[in-house]
Design a protein around this motif. Structure first.
Motif, mmCIF file in Angstrom:
data_model
loop_
_atom_site.group_PDB
_atom_site.id
_atom_site.type_symbol
_atom_site.label_atom_id
_atom_site.label_comp_id
_atom_site.label_asym_id
_atom_site.label_seq_id
_atom_site.Cartn_x
_atom_site.Cartn_y
_atom_site.Cartn_z
ATOM 1 N N CYS A 122 0.833 -1.204 0.000
ATOM 2 C CA CYS A 122 0.000 0.000 0.000
ATOM 3 C C CYS A 122 0.865 1.249 0.000
ATOM 4 O O CYS A 122 2.005 1.227 0.452
ATOM 5 N N GLN A 181 0.842 3.750 1.800
ATOM 6 C CA GLN A 181 1.166 4.265 3.138
ATOM 7 C C GLN A 181 2.339 3.530 3.788
ATOM 8 O O GLN A 181 2.807 3.930 4.854
ATOM 9 N N GLY A 233 -4.236 -5.101 -2.262
ATOM 10 C CA GLY A 233 -5.526 -4.443 -2.078
ATOM 11 C C GLY A 233 -6.004 -3.702 -3.302
ATOM 12 O O GLY A 233 -5.256 -3.492 -4.262
ATOM 13 N N HIS A 234 -7.272 -3.327 -3.269
ATOM 14 C CA HIS A 234 -7.876 -2.514 -4.328
ATOM 15 C C HIS A 234 -8.745 -1.443 -3.711
ATOM 16 O O HIS A 234 -8.829 -1.342 -2.503
ATOM 17 N N GLY A 292 -8.911 1.280 -0.278
ATOM 18 C CA GLY A 292 -8.024 0.651 0.690
ATOM 19 C C GLY A 292 -8.741 -0.393 1.513
ATOM 20 O O GLY A 292 -9.855 -0.803 1.169
ATOM 21 N N ILE A 334 4.234 -2.176 3.069
ATOM 22 C CA ILE A 334 5.312 -1.802 2.143
ATOM 23 C C ILE A 334 4.736 -1.112 0.912
ATOM 24 O O ILE A 334 3.739 -1.560 0.340
ATOM 25 N N SER A 335 5.380 -0.012 0.508
ATOM 26 C CA SER A 335 5.038 0.714 -0.720
ATOM 27 C C SER A 335 6.200 0.574 -1.693
ATOM 28 O O SER A 335 7.357 0.593 -1.277
ATOM 29 N N ILE A 336 5.917 0.455 -3.000
ATOM 30 C CA ILE A 336 7.034 0.400 -3.946
ATOM 31 C C ILE A 336 7.437 1.790 -4.421
ATOM 32 O O ILE A 336 8.382 1.934 -5.180
ATOM 33 N N GLY A 337 6.766 2.832 -3.960
ATOM 34 C CA GLY A 337 7.175 4.178 -4.349
ATOM 35 C C GLY A 337 6.013 5.146 -4.270
ATOM 36 O O GLY A 337 4.856 4.730 -4.207
ATOM 37 N N TYR A 360 3.786 6.861 -5.898
ATOM 38 C CA TYR A 360 2.895 7.052 -7.033
ATOM 39 C C TYR A 360 1.746 6.095 -6.814
ATOM 40 O O TYR A 360 1.848 5.178 -5.997
ATOM 41 N N LEU A 389 -0.981 3.290 -7.941
ATOM 42 C CA LEU A 389 -1.390 2.236 -8.878
ATOM 43 C C LEU A 389 -2.867 1.932 -8.649
ATOM 44 O O LEU A 389 -3.484 2.442 -7.722
ATOM 45 N N GLY A 411 -2.664 -3.568 -5.626
ATOM 46 C CA GLY A 411 -1.396 -4.002 -5.035
ATOM 47 C C GLY A 411 -0.714 -5.131 -5.793
ATOM 48 O O GLY A 411 0.357 -5.590 -5.377
HETATM 49 N N1 4GX Z 1 2.978 0.680 -3.483
HETATM 50 N N2 4GX Z 1 -1.570 1.074 -4.564
HETATM 51 C C1 4GX Z 1 -2.914 -0.515 -3.257
HETATM 52 C C2 4GX Z 1 -5.238 0.036 -2.695
HETATM 53 C C3 4GX Z 1 -4.929 0.097 -1.242
HETATM 54 C C4 4GX Z 1 -4.877 1.304 -0.529
HETATM 55 C C5 4GX Z 1 -4.601 1.266 0.822
HETATM 56 C C6 4GX Z 1 -4.448 -1.087 0.665
HETATM 57 C C7 4GX Z 1 -4.418 0.064 1.424
HETATM 58 C C8 4GX Z 1 0.878 1.008 -4.063
HETATM 59 C C9 4GX Z 1 2.184 1.540 -4.097
HETATM 60 C C10 4GX Z 1 -0.317 1.661 -4.625
HETATM 61 C C11 4GX Z 1 -2.759 1.855 -4.865
HETATM 62 C C12 4GX Z 1 -1.836 -0.331 -4.292
HETATM 63 C C13 4GX Z 1 -3.835 1.664 -3.803
HETATM 64 N N3 4GX Z 1 -4.709 -1.074 -0.641
HETATM 65 N N4 4GX Z 1 0.956 -0.143 -3.433
HETATM 66 N N5 4GX Z 1 -4.114 0.246 -3.604
HETATM 67 N N6 4GX Z 1 2.576 2.697 -4.619
HETATM 68 O O1 4GX Z 1 -0.221 2.754 -5.105
HETATM 69 O O2 4GX Z 1 2.228 -0.357 -3.061
#
Ligand code: 4GX
Length: 225
Positions: A87, A89, A112-113, A116, A130-133, A135, A137, A140
């Motif tokens: 995510c 965060q 996740g989608h 959140g 963990i976030s990959i950066g 920006y 998407l 997840g």
């Molecule tokens: N690095 N996203 C996850 C939905 C979401 C939001 C909050 C769980 C909690 C991302 C990133 C990313 C977009 C994937 C929101 N799921 N994930 N998604 N950058 O942007 O990991």
């Protein structure tokens, strides 16, 4: 290493796991990836994994029940995995994080989608986030694939000996940063020649040139103001 993934789009992982280094790692039995459809743990006719947020507002939220049930089912078999939620965060994923995760016996990745997860998923499952950066998407899954790809190439035996030695210097914060330029045949291509030093056969000079190129690139591309 065993990696379980919880997702609403399991098909997205098929290609990534069936090609390249991930395929090799699986064939060598160094990697066991199991992708699970979160909808398998729903109980309504629509197989709902999301619902409207309390308090109103736009977007949907991932329901806690399917995620908790899926985690329990997947964790029935020991050993307990390290749980990871992808995510925006979360802490930013780095090569150092990858090295740490590569030492785990088992990982459980939750993709996740929507807006959140219901906060009870975070609280109740105590996942590493963990976030990959920085920006956004749409889900997840791609972050989960990036994490898997980065971690798996670090597993002992997955890459050749030479590549794993190179990895050590890259992972060392005091070591050279970005890669130096690479060249292969032909010696001249569309008016662009291979630098003479690389054809000189002088290995000490080649090493110095590469170190300098690496230093310059790192300075220019990573330490600019
Ligand atoms: N690095 N996203 C996850 C939905 C979401 C939001 C909050 C769980 C909690 C991302 C990133 C990313 C977009 C994937 C929101 N799921 N994930 N998604 N950058 O942007 O990991």
């Amino acid at each position: 290493m065993r990696i379980d993934v919880l997702t609403i789009f399991p098909a997205m992982f098929a290609g990534v796991c069936a090609e390249g280094i991930l395929r090799i790692a699986r064939e060598k039995r160094l990697l066991d990836v199991r992708v699970h459809d979160l909808r398998d743990w729903t109980h309504d006719a629509h197989r709902s994994v999301d619902d409207r947020p309390f308090g109103g507002g736009p977007g949907m939220v991932m329901k806690p029940e399917p995620v908790f049930e899926a985690v329990a089912a997947v964790e029935e078999e020991p050993p307990a995995p390290q749980r990871i939620l992808l995510c925006p965060q979360g802490e930013t994923f780095t090569q150092e994080t990858a090295g740490e995760l590569a030492r785990a016996e088992r990982l459980l990745l939750i993709a996740g989608h929507y807006e959140g997860f219901d906060e009870r998923i975070r609280i109740g499952l105590a996942c590493r986030e963990i976030s990959i950066g920085d920006y956004v998407l749409t889900g997840g899954e791609i972050p989960a694939m990036a994490l898997i790809d980065t971690v798996v190439r670090l597993l002992p035996g997955v890459l050749g000996k030479e590549a794993s030695l190179a990895e050590e210097s890259f992972a060392d914060p005091g070591a050279p940063g970005l890669e130096y330029p690479h060249y292969t045949r032909p010696r001249e291509f569309r008016g662009m020649a291979v630098p003479d030093v690389l054809l000189s056969g002088n290995h000490a000079e080649i090493r110095r040139w590469r170190e300098e190129q690496s230093r310059l690139r790192t300075e220019l591309r990573r330490k600019a103001p």
